[in-house]
Design a protein around this motif. Structure first.
Motif, PDB file in Angstrom:
ATOM      1  N   GLN A  51      -2.389  23.922 134.138  1.00 24.51           N
ATOM      2  CA  GLN A  51      -1.588  22.752 134.509  1.00 24.51           C
ATOM      3  C   GLN A  51      -0.606  23.088 135.637  1.00 24.51           C
ATOM      4  OE1 GLN A  51       0.149  21.198 130.903  1.00 24.51           O
ATOM      5  NE2 GLN A  51      -1.831  20.559 130.093  1.00 24.51           N
ATOM      6  N   GLY A  52      -1.067  23.899 136.576  1.00 26.51           N
ATOM      7  CA  GLY A  52      -0.268  24.219 137.745  1.00 26.51           C
ATOM      8  C   GLY A  52       0.559  25.477 137.636  1.00 26.51           C
ATOM      9  N   THR A  53       0.678  26.041 136.437  1.00 26.82           N
ATOM     10  CA  THR A  53       1.508  27.229 136.246  1.00 26.82           C
ATOM     11  C   THR A  53       0.688  28.490 136.506  1.00 26.82           C
ATOM     12  OG1 THR A  53       2.853  26.104 134.593  1.00 26.82           O
ATOM     13  CG2 THR A  53       2.948  28.502 134.611  1.00 26.82           C
ATOM     14  N   ARG A  54       1.298  29.437 137.216  1.00 27.71           N
ATOM     15  CA  ARG A  54       0.697  30.749 137.406  1.00 27.71           C
ATOM     16  C   ARG A  54       1.485  31.768 136.581  1.00 27.71           C
ATOM     17  NH1 ARG A  54       0.996  26.749 141.188  1.00 27.71           N
ATOM     18  NH2 ARG A  54       1.184  27.748 143.198  1.00 27.71           N
ATOM     19  N   TYR A  55       0.814  32.834 136.154  1.00 24.75           N
ATOM     20  CA  TYR A  55       1.375  33.772 135.194  1.00 24.75           C
ATOM     21  C   TYR A  55       1.346  35.188 135.766  1.00 24.75           C
ATOM     22  CZ  TYR A  55       0.687  29.724 132.220  1.00 24.75           C
ATOM     23  OH  TYR A  55       0.729  28.458 131.712  1.00 24.75           O
ATOM     24  N   SER A  56       1.887  36.131 134.996  1.00 21.93           N
ATOM     25  CA  SER A  56       1.962  37.496 135.520  1.00 21.93           C
ATOM     26  C   SER A  56       0.580  38.080 135.782  1.00 21.93           C
ATOM     27  CB  SER A  56       2.744  38.393 134.553  1.00 21.93           C
ATOM     28  OG  SER A  56       2.123  38.432 133.278  1.00 21.93           O
ATOM     29  N   ALA A  57      -0.437  37.628 135.055  1.00 25.41           N
ATOM     30  CA  ALA A  57      -1.794  38.139 135.285  1.00 25.41           C
ATOM     31  C   ALA A  57      -2.459  37.502 136.494  1.00 25.41           C
ATOM     32  CB  ALA A  57      -2.651  37.900 134.040  1.00 25.41           C
ATOM     33  N   SER A  58      -1.966  36.359 136.928  1.00 30.34           N
ATOM     34  CA  SER A  58      -2.655  35.600 137.976  1.00 30.34           C
ATOM     35  C   SER A  58      -2.863  36.398 139.259  1.00 30.34           C
ATOM     36  CB  SER A  58      -1.905  34.295 138.262  1.00 30.34           C
ATOM     37  OG  SER A  58      -1.788  33.511 137.094  1.00 30.34           O
ATOM     38  N   PRO A  59      -1.808  37.012 139.838  1.00 29.60           N
ATOM     39  CA  PRO A  59      -2.049  37.728 141.096  1.00 29.60           C
ATOM     40  C   PRO A  59      -2.967  38.937 140.943  1.00 29.60           C
ATOM     41  CG  PRO A  59       0.201  38.086 140.319  1.00 29.60           C
ATOM     42  CD  PRO A  59      -0.381  37.006 139.468  1.00 29.60           C
ATOM     43  N   TYR A  60      -3.024  39.530 139.746  1.00 28.39           N
ATOM     44  CA  TYR A  60      -3.892  40.688 139.550  1.00 28.39           C
ATOM     45  C   TYR A  60      -5.364  40.289 139.550  1.00 28.39           C
ATOM     46  CZ  TYR A  60       0.180  43.547 138.516  1.00 28.39           C
ATOM     47  OH  TYR A  60       1.369  44.224 138.620  1.00 28.39           O
ATOM     48  N   ALA A  61      -5.641  39.047 139.202  1.00 28.99           N
ATOM     49  CA  ALA A  61      -7.028  38.582 139.217  1.00 28.99           C
ATOM     50  C   ALA A  61      -7.512  38.247 140.619  1.00 28.99           C
ATOM     51  CB  ALA A  61      -7.158  37.350 138.317  1.00 28.99           C
ATOM     52  N   VAL A  62      -6.595  38.013 141.544  1.00 32.43           N
ATOM     53  CA  VAL A  62      -6.954  37.504 142.867  1.00 32.43           C
ATOM     54  C   VAL A  62      -7.895  38.432 143.640  1.00 32.43           C
ATOM     55  CG1 VAL A  62      -6.004  36.999 145.164  1.00 32.43           C
ATOM     56  CG2 VAL A  62      -4.998  35.944 143.117  1.00 32.43           C
ATOM     57  N   PRO A  63      -7.637  39.738 143.737  1.00 31.50           N
ATOM     58  CA  PRO A  63      -8.564  40.573 144.525  1.00 31.50           C
ATOM     59  C   PRO A  63     -10.000  40.524 144.014  1.00 31.50           C
ATOM     60  CG  PRO A  63      -6.531  41.761 144.062  1.00 31.50           C
ATOM     61  CD  PRO A  63      -6.493  40.519 143.228  1.00 31.50           C
ATOM     62  N   PHE A  64     -10.192  40.459 142.712  1.00 28.03           N
ATOM     63  CA  PHE A  64     -11.542  40.395 142.154  1.00 28.03           C
ATOM     64  C   PHE A  64     -12.180  39.045 142.449  1.00 28.03           C
ATOM     65  CE2 PHE A  64      -8.922  43.249 139.557  1.00 28.03           C
ATOM     66  CZ  PHE A  64      -9.622  44.441 139.751  1.00 28.03           C
ATOM     67  N   LEU A  65     -11.390  37.976 142.345  1.00 30.08           N
ATOM     68  CA  LEU A  65     -11.912  36.650 142.681  1.00 30.08           C
ATOM     69  C   LEU A  65     -12.301  36.570 144.153  1.00 30.08           C
ATOM     70  CD1 LEU A  65      -9.319  34.511 140.696  1.00 30.08           C
ATOM     71  CD2 LEU A  65     -11.757  34.757 140.155  1.00 30.08           C
ATOM     72  N   ALA A  66     -11.512  37.198 145.023  1.00 29.93           N
ATOM     73  CA  ALA A  66     -11.831  37.176 146.451  1.00 29.93           C
ATOM     74  C   ALA A  66     -13.159  37.878 146.726  1.00 29.93           C
ATOM     75  CB  ALA A  66     -10.706  37.843 147.247  1.00 29.93           C
ATOM     76  N   ARG A  67     -13.402  38.997 146.035  1.00 30.09           N
ATOM     77  CA  ARG A  67     -14.670  39.706 146.227  1.00 30.09           C
ATOM     78  C   ARG A  67     -15.839  38.868 145.727  1.00 30.09           C
ATOM     79  NH1 ARG A  67     -13.003  45.391 143.494  1.00 30.09           N
ATOM     80  NH2 ARG A  67     -10.909  45.554 144.394  1.00 30.09           N
ATOM     81  N   ILE A  68     -15.635  38.166 144.610  1.00 33.90           N
ATOM     82  CA  ILE A  68     -16.705  37.316 144.071  1.00 33.90           C
ATOM     83  C   ILE A  68     -16.983  36.152 145.030  1.00 33.90           C
ATOM     84  CG2 ILE A  68     -17.338  35.790 142.166  1.00 33.90           C
ATOM     85  CD1 ILE A  68     -15.591  37.611 140.356  1.00 33.90           C
ATOM     86  N   ALA A  69     -15.912  35.584 145.628  1.00 28.67           N
ATOM     87  CA  ALA A  69     -16.105  34.495 146.597  1.00 28.67           C
ATOM     88  C   ALA A  69     -16.937  34.961 147.781  1.00 28.67           C
ATOM     89  CB  ALA A  69     -14.748  33.966 147.072  1.00 28.67           C
ATOM     90  N   LEU A  70     -16.784  36.205 148.155  1.00 28.76           N
ATOM     91  CA  LEU A  70     -17.510  36.751 149.306  1.00 28.76           C
ATOM     92  C   LEU A  70     -18.932  37.176 148.963  1.00 28.76           C
ATOM     93  CD1 LEU A  70     -14.632  38.880 150.862  1.00 28.76           C
ATOM     94  CD2 LEU A  70     -15.902  37.082 152.057  1.00 28.76           C
ATOM     95  N   ALA A  71     -19.114  37.766 147.802  1.00 28.54           N
ATOM     96  CA  ALA A  71     -20.403  38.415 147.537  1.00 28.54           C
ATOM     97  C   ALA A  71     -20.959  38.154 146.147  1.00 28.54           C
ATOM     98  CB  ALA A  71     -20.254  39.926 147.737  1.00 28.54           C
TER      99      ALA A  71
END
Length: 420
Positions: A51-71
């Motif tokens: 519902q729009g809230t980001r949490y302490s784990a959110s930024p740690y997931a970003v690099p993995f999501l970026a790699r999945i978006a690419l490949a």
């Protein structure tokens, strides 16, 4: 997934507690099971963007999501990009349209609340709470704050935003992806990072020279407007002559933004008139394609752009906004109507209620007629009703309907006229 096990996920938090389930969900995104991929993506949205809230784990997931978006698997890449977009900005952040993200103000707001202040606030609440269950819950939340698993919403959102910003240069090749949906998401994502404009803008402009998708072209054009300045006017102007209405709208939207930006030298009277004319045309006949901007609400975006140009042609702007009000989603009409009312009636009417015909301009008339239909009224319209009253205008739907000369449509619960 290199480095996935190096993150201490159990010491991080998401919407439903500790984040030790995130590695499995991230890994499932790369699997062969389509149902498992979809389930994992749904869970990630709920966990790290709830519902729009980001949490302490959110930024740690970003690099993995970026790699999945690419490949990652092609069917999941569009959805992963959508999650990266939401981890960068949510619908509240985006409401800075038509100007874009004011990152300086965001960073200043995020710095206002310190950890010590937050813990002190929880200490006060705990001391004052007589109910044992509520007090214990407050203690649990305080412990989460103290451990760094919770934080102020502005600060946690900014951490996720900066995590995506760090990955953005590596995501820019997706502007040339074979899938139009991926190119659209990549362009939309890049629109919200003004601090990366020097890197992003050349990539957007390069793509525009070869892009053949109407939706992708329009998304790129608006992104150029959100990131660029008046020096890009010559790039944008030719698109005002495009065959597709959505592309003309996007070019006009981009030019409106760079022409009204703080410190801009202006577009010139002729070009500004052309931009306003194109926006009002789009307001009367909205392009049918879907866009990501403003939650897909093109009339709402048009009204925001037009109102930023009110000093140039108030009458045309008010007529265009009137068309937008009756076409936009009801949950977007309140802010637009309030802002447009300030433009239409900057001062209270003198000597009581002015005659509707003969005293008010066409723009004022059309705007008030649109307000009757679009509102908001009732419980959600108190602010608008108060603003109408302060200008000595009818402040109920029934009263305003009588004033503007529209027949009763049977929807008014109150029939008395309370004017001024």
């Amino acid at each position: 997934m290199e480095g996935l096990d190096d993150v201490d996920w159990a010491e991080l938090g998401h919407a439903y507690g500790r984040a030790q389930d995130l590695p499995g969900q991230l890994t499932a995104l790369c699997g062969q099971d389509e149902a498992a991929r979809e389930s994992a993506l749904t869970s990630l949205f709920g966990n790290i963007f709830h519902q729009g809230t980001r949490y302490s784990a959110s930024p740690y997931a970003v690099p993995f999501l970026a790699r999945i978006a690419l490949a990652g698997p092609r069917p999941v890449r569009d959805g992963v990009l959508s999650l990266l977009i939401r981890l960068s900005i949510d619908w509240h952040d985006e409401y800075d349209l038509p100007g874009g993200i004011d990152i300086k103000a965001w960073r200043a707001a995020a710095a206002e609340l310190s950890m010590d202040e937050a813990l002190a606030w929880y200490d006060e609440q705990i001391a004052a709470e007589p109910d044992d269950d509520k007090r214990n819950r407050l203690k649990e939340i305080r412990a989460e704050w103290a451990a760094g698993r919770l934080m102020d919403s502005r600060a946690s959102a900014l951490l996720s935003y900066d995590a995506v910003r760090a990955e953005l240069p590596g995501l820019l090749p997706l502007l040339h992806d074979p899938a139009p949906a991926v190119r659209t998401r990549a362009a939309y994502l890049s629109a919200w990072f003004p601090e990366e404009a020097a890197t992003v803008l050349p990539c957007l402009l390069d793509r525009l020279q070869v892009e053949d998708s109407v939706t992708v072209t329009a998304t790129n054009l608006v992104a150029v407007g959100l990131l660029g300045d008046i020096t890009l006017m010559s790039w944008l102007c030719p698109y005002l002559e495009a065959t597709e209405p959505l592309i003309r709208w996007a070019a006009a939207t981009a030019l409106a933004r760079i022409g009204s930006a703080e410190g801009a030298t202006g577009l010139g009277a002729d070009l500004m008139g052309r931009v306003i004319a194109e926006l009002t045309t789009a307001a009367a006949d909205t392009p049918k394609q879907a866009i990501d901007y403003n939650e897909g609400d093109i009339p709402g975006y048009i009204s925001r752009s037009l109102l930023s140009l009110a000093d140039h042609d108030r009458e045309s702007v008010l007529c265009g906004v009137a068309d937008c009000l009756t076409a936009m989603p009801s949950n977007h009409t309140g802010a637009t109507a309030k802002t447009a009312l300030d433009v239409a009636f900057p001062e209270p009417l003198r000597d009581g209620l002015a005659p509707f015909v003969g005293e008010l301009t066409e723009g004022q008339q059309r705007f008030l007629q649109a307000v009757v239909t679009a509102g908001p009224w009732g419980a959600y319209g108190k602010e608008l009703e108060g603003s109408l009253k302060s200008r000595r205008l009818p402040d109920t739907r029934a009263a305003l309907r009588v004033y503007v000369g529209l027949p009763n449509d049977g929807q008014d619960e109150r029939t008395e006229c309370v004017w001024g």
